[in-house]
Design a protein around this motif. Structure first.
Motif, PDB file in Angstrom:
ATOM      1  N   MET A   1       0.801  -1.099   0.166  1.00 37.84           N
ATOM      2  CA  MET A   1      -0.003  -0.069   0.033  1.00 37.84           C
ATOM      3  C   MET A   1       0.907   1.179   0.046  1.00 37.84           C
ATOM      4  SD  MET A   1      -3.283   0.979   0.124  1.00 37.84           S
ATOM      5  CE  MET A   1      -4.204  -0.684   0.928  1.00 37.84           C
ATOM      6  N   THR A   2       0.527   2.021  -0.894  1.00 37.47           N
ATOM      7  CA  THR A   2       1.403   3.475  -0.828  1.00 37.47           C
ATOM      8  C   THR A   2       0.869   4.538   0.192  1.00 37.47           C
ATOM      9  OG1 THR A   2       0.136   4.334  -2.725  1.00 37.47           O
ATOM     10  CG2 THR A   2       1.729   2.886  -3.538  1.00 37.47           C
ATOM     11  N   SER A   3       1.581   5.370  -0.006  1.00 36.30           N
ATOM     12  CA  SER A   3       1.178   6.512   0.893  1.00 36.30           C
ATOM     13  C   SER A   3       0.302   7.278   0.418  1.00 36.30           C
ATOM     14  CB  SER A   3       2.387   7.628   1.277  1.00 36.30           C
ATOM     15  OG  SER A   3       2.906   8.034   0.202  1.00 36.30           O
ATOM     16  N   ASP A   4      -0.098   7.227  -0.863  1.00 38.55           N
ATOM     17  CA  ASP A   4      -1.056   7.941  -1.688  1.00 38.55           C
ATOM     18  C   ASP A   4      -2.385   7.647  -1.164  1.00 38.55           C
ATOM     19  OD1 ASP A   4      -2.071   9.486  -3.729  1.00 38.55           O
ATOM     20  OD2 ASP A   4      -2.260   7.766  -4.952  1.00 38.55           O
ATOM     21  N   ASP A   5      -2.627   6.359  -0.657  1.00 40.86           N
ATOM     22  CA  ASP A   5      -3.830   5.914  -0.143  1.00 40.86           C
ATOM     23  C   ASP A   5      -4.302   6.130   1.316  1.00 40.86           C
ATOM     24  OD1 ASP A   5      -3.049   3.006  -2.122  1.00 40.86           O
ATOM     25  OD2 ASP A   5      -4.888   4.077  -2.277  1.00 40.86           O
ATOM     26  N   THR A   6      -3.011   6.653   1.976  1.00 41.05           N
ATOM     27  CA  THR A   6      -3.296   6.652   3.366  1.00 41.05           C
ATOM     28  C   THR A   6      -3.138   8.309   3.679  1.00 41.05           C
ATOM     29  OG1 THR A   6      -0.992   6.319   3.848  1.00 41.05           O
ATOM     30  CG2 THR A   6      -2.774   4.628   4.272  1.00 41.05           C
ATOM     31  N   ASP A   7      -2.835   9.240   2.619  1.00 36.28           N
ATOM     32  CA  ASP A   7      -2.582  10.556   2.861  1.00 36.28           C
ATOM     33  C   ASP A   7      -3.815  11.194   3.268  1.00 36.28           C
ATOM     34  OD1 ASP A   7      -1.670  13.087   3.264  1.00 36.28           O
ATOM     35  OD2 ASP A   7      -0.858  13.163   1.339  1.00 36.28           O
ATOM     36  N   ASP A   8      -4.119  11.773   4.306  1.00 41.80           N
ATOM     37  CA  ASP A   8      -5.363  12.593   4.470  1.00 41.80           C
ATOM     38  C   ASP A   8      -5.190  13.867   4.509  1.00 41.80           C
ATOM     39  OD1 ASP A   8      -6.261   9.939   6.811  1.00 41.80           O
ATOM     40  OD2 ASP A   8      -6.915  10.281   5.156  1.00 41.80           O
ATOM     41  N   ASP A   9      -4.107  14.565   4.242  1.00 41.04           N
ATOM     42  CA  ASP A   9      -3.534  15.990   4.190  1.00 41.04           C
ATOM     43  C   ASP A   9      -4.851  16.655   3.403  1.00 41.04           C
ATOM     44  OD1 ASP A   9      -0.269  15.656   4.134  1.00 41.04           O
ATOM     45  OD2 ASP A   9      -1.684  15.592   5.697  1.00 41.04           O
ATOM     46  N   ALA A  10      -5.344  16.052   2.321  1.00 38.36           N
ATOM     47  CA  ALA A  10      -6.159  16.572   1.250  1.00 38.36           C
ATOM     48  C   ALA A  10      -7.381  15.728   1.058  1.00 38.36           C
ATOM     49  CB  ALA A  10      -5.581  16.990  -0.124  1.00 38.36           C
ATOM     50  N   ALA A  11      -8.433  15.709   2.156  1.00 39.28           N
ATOM     51  CA  ALA A  11      -9.329  14.894   2.079  1.00 39.28           C
ATOM     52  C   ALA A  11     -10.698  15.322   0.621  1.00 39.28           C
ATOM     53  CB  ALA A  11     -10.188  15.504   3.428  1.00 39.28           C
TER      54      ALA A  11
ATOM     55  N   PRO B   1      -4.962   2.586 -16.945  1.00 44.64           N
ATOM     56  CA  PRO B   1      -4.149   1.568 -17.554  1.00 44.64           C
ATOM     57  C   PRO B   1      -3.029   0.949 -16.651  1.00 44.64           C
ATOM     58  CG  PRO B   1      -3.766   3.572 -18.943  1.00 44.64           C
ATOM     59  CD  PRO B   1      -5.022   3.480 -18.049  1.00 44.64           C
ATOM     60  N   ASP B   2      -2.559   2.087 -15.869  1.00 46.00           N
ATOM     61  CA  ASP B   2      -1.671   2.024 -14.712  1.00 46.00           C
ATOM     62  C   ASP B   2      -2.073   1.915 -13.486  1.00 46.00           C
ATOM     63  OD1 ASP B   2       0.443   2.415 -16.646  1.00 46.00           O
ATOM     64  OD2 ASP B   2       0.217   4.400 -16.563  1.00 46.00           O
ATOM     65  N   GLY B   3      -3.480   1.647 -13.548  1.00 46.27           N
ATOM     66  CA  GLY B   3      -4.132   1.358 -11.985  1.00 46.27           C
ATOM     67  C   GLY B   3      -4.461   2.813 -11.290  1.00 46.27           C
ATOM     68  N   ILE B   4      -5.210   2.634 -10.292  1.00 47.78           N
ATOM     69  CA  ILE B   4      -5.713   3.852  -9.590  1.00 47.78           C
ATOM     70  C   ILE B   4      -5.964   3.516  -8.229  1.00 47.78           C
ATOM     71  CG2 ILE B   4      -8.236   3.436  -9.997  1.00 47.78           C
ATOM     72  CD1 ILE B   4      -8.766   6.293 -10.716  1.00 47.78           C
ATOM     73  N   SER B   5      -5.695   4.657  -7.384  1.00 45.31           N
ATOM     74  CA  SER B   5      -5.538   4.313  -5.811  1.00 45.31           C
ATOM     75  C   SER B   5      -6.903   4.882  -5.271  1.00 45.31           C
ATOM     76  CB  SER B   5      -4.488   5.438  -5.288  1.00 45.31           C
ATOM     77  OG  SER B   5      -4.942   6.780  -5.142  1.00 45.31           O
TER      78      SER B   5
ATOM     79  N   PRO C   1       0.414  -5.651  -5.470  1.00 43.24           N
ATOM     80  CA  PRO C   1       1.222  -5.831  -4.178  1.00 43.24           C
ATOM     81  C   PRO C   1       2.508  -4.725  -4.082  1.00 43.24           C
ATOM     82  CG  PRO C   1       1.794  -7.540  -5.630  1.00 43.24           C
ATOM     83  CD  PRO C   1       0.762  -6.825  -6.208  1.00 43.24           C
ATOM     84  N   LEU C   2       2.837  -4.063  -5.027  1.00 45.05           N
ATOM     85  CA  LEU C   2       3.818  -3.187  -4.907  1.00 45.05           C
ATOM     86  C   LEU C   2       3.327  -1.867  -4.941  1.00 45.05           C
ATOM     87  CD1 LEU C   2       6.054  -4.640  -7.827  1.00 45.05           C
ATOM     88  CD2 LEU C   2       6.255  -4.896  -5.627  1.00 45.05           C
ATOM     89  N   THR C   3       2.343  -1.366  -5.388  1.00 39.85           N
ATOM     90  CA  THR C   3       1.884  -0.075  -5.377  1.00 39.85           C
ATOM     91  C   THR C   3       0.701   0.179  -4.776  1.00 39.85           C
ATOM     92  OG1 THR C   3       0.764  -0.059  -7.426  1.00 39.85           O
ATOM     93  CG2 THR C   3       3.059   0.322  -7.719  1.00 39.85           C
ATOM     94  N   GLY C   4      -0.090  -0.829  -4.340  1.00 39.43           N
ATOM     95  CA  GLY C   4      -1.427  -0.713  -3.890  1.00 39.43           C
ATOM     96  C   GLY C   4      -2.450  -0.120  -4.632  1.00 39.43           C
ATOM     97  N   ARG C   5      -2.267   0.010  -5.995  1.00 47.74           N
ATOM     98  CA  ARG C   5      -3.090   0.630  -6.956  1.00 47.74           C
ATOM     99  C   ARG C   5      -4.109  -0.599  -7.370  1.00 47.74           C
ATOM    100  NH1 ARG C   5      -1.593   5.666  -8.283  1.00 47.74           N
ATOM    101  NH2 ARG C   5      -2.662   5.662 -10.259  1.00 47.74           N
ATOM    102  N   TYR C   6      -5.228  -0.278  -7.786  1.00 48.94           N
ATOM    103  CA  TYR C   6      -6.174  -1.300  -8.228  1.00 48.94           C
ATOM    104  C   TYR C   6      -6.332  -1.138  -9.601  1.00 48.94           C
ATOM    105  CZ  TYR C   6      -7.890  -1.969  -3.622  1.00 48.94           C
ATOM    106  OH  TYR C   6      -8.111  -2.428  -1.953  1.00 48.94           O
ATOM    107  N   GLU C   7      -6.416  -2.515 -10.266  1.00 41.90           N
ATOM    108  CA  GLU C   7      -6.308  -2.685 -11.818  1.00 41.90           C
ATOM    109  C   GLU C   7      -7.337  -3.423 -12.192  1.00 41.90           C
ATOM    110  OE1 GLU C   7      -2.499  -4.372 -12.326  1.00 41.90           O
ATOM    111  OE2 GLU C   7      -1.333  -2.764 -11.645  1.00 41.90           O
ATOM    112  N   VAL C   8      -7.745  -3.653 -13.423  1.00 37.35           N
ATOM    113  CA  VAL C   8      -8.729  -4.475 -13.995  1.00 37.35           C
ATOM    114  C   VAL C   8      -8.170  -5.822 -13.786  1.00 37.35           C
ATOM    115  CG1 VAL C   8      -9.673  -5.396 -16.025  1.00 37.35           C
ATOM    116  CG2 VAL C   8      -9.437  -3.066 -15.829  1.00 37.35           C
TER     117      VAL C   8
END
Length: 272
Positions: free
Chosen positions: A1-11, A38-42, A74-81
């Motif tokens: 999981m990346t920090s992009d998914d847990t960062d609450d600075d900008a709700a 295509p590269d996944g999304i958080s 498992p590397l980026t935590g981003r969701y893909e098809v």
């Protein structure tokens, strides 16, 4: 999981309307977001772009991942098809590609007899009316695209049955819940079996009001390269315009149209 998914600075900001939208709407929105990335999304990106709160996004993604509809890197935590969503996309693409090949063939059939014709796709043990090309007659046999029909009733469904391996068609007729759609629907399983065998031998099926009262239909199966029946071409007209003395002529034309499309899909009777 990346920090992009847990960062609450900008709700993410969202409206009351987004909060109260139905689960189905949220689900479809998330699937669109994943399919467009295509590269996944958080989770955070989806929440920001759609207005759906992060907790809902995370919960729905977890459920979809459990079903293999989406998958999380498992590397980026981003969701893909995921596998199942990808398979669904391939099915839809195949249906659209089929119609691209079928349209000029169906259009020629309509022009030849000036009667409405349909392109029906097989969806498991059902037939879906996918496309229609209308005739110029004032009175027509009309079924809206998207209608799903059982295989035992009507020329299109029986054509698909005739295009299936005999043992598969027999198994279907033994197990399906047969109920009348009109007063002319054949519900006797033994008689249906005889009709399917006859249809398989001559290459087309004939329905005299079995699915739609007052309608007449002639259908033929469309096979792909491996011999699997993927669709049917259906010629239709009202009973008042149906000429019984020309059934063989109509049937041969529908059979040849379906065979032409089958050849475009790589089908060969010798190789099947």
């Amino acid at each position: 999981m990346t920090s992009d998914d847990t960062d609450d600075d900008a709700a993410p900001t969202y409206t009351a309307e987004a909060e109260h939208r139905g689960v189905a709407t949220k689900l479809f929105t998330l699937l669109e977001a994943v399919a467009a990335a295509p590269d996944g999304i958080s989770v955070r990106e989806v929440a920001r772009e759609t207005g759906i709160d992060k907790s809902s996004v995370s919960r729905i993604f977890n459920q979809l991942a459990a079903l293999d509809v989406v998958e999380q890197s498992p590397l980026t935590g981003r969701y893909e098809v995921g596998r199942r969503l990808s398979s669904l996309g391939e099915v839809l693409h195949t249906h659209n590609s089929l119609w691209g090949l079928a349209e000029p063939i169906v259009r020629d059939l309509v022009a030849r007899f000036d009667e409405t014709c349909y392109f029906i796709v097989r969806e498991g043990n059902q037939a879906r009316f996918q496309e229609r090309i209308d005739c110029r007659q004032a009175i027509r046999y009309v079924i809206e695209p998207g209608v799903v029909s059982p295989l035992y009733a009507g020329a299109a469904g029986r054509a698909i049955l005739a295009g299936m391996p005999p043992e598969e068609a027999t198994k279907y007729l033994e197990e399906v819940d047969v109920s009348p759609m009109t007063s002319e629907t054949v519900i006797d399983r033994a008689l249906l079996q005889k009709f399917v065998e006859q249809d398989r031998e001559r290459g087309y099926s004939v329905s005299l009001g079995e699915r739609v009262a007052g309608g007449r239909g002639i259908g033929a199966p469309v096979l792909r390269a491996d011999g699997y029946c993927v669709a049917a071409i259906l010629w239709t007209c009202p009973s008042t315009r149906f000429d019984l003395t020309r059934v063989e002529e109509f049937g041969a034309a529908v059979r040849e149209a379906a065979l032409k499309l089958s050849h475009l899909l790589g089908y060969s009777a010798d190789a099947a």
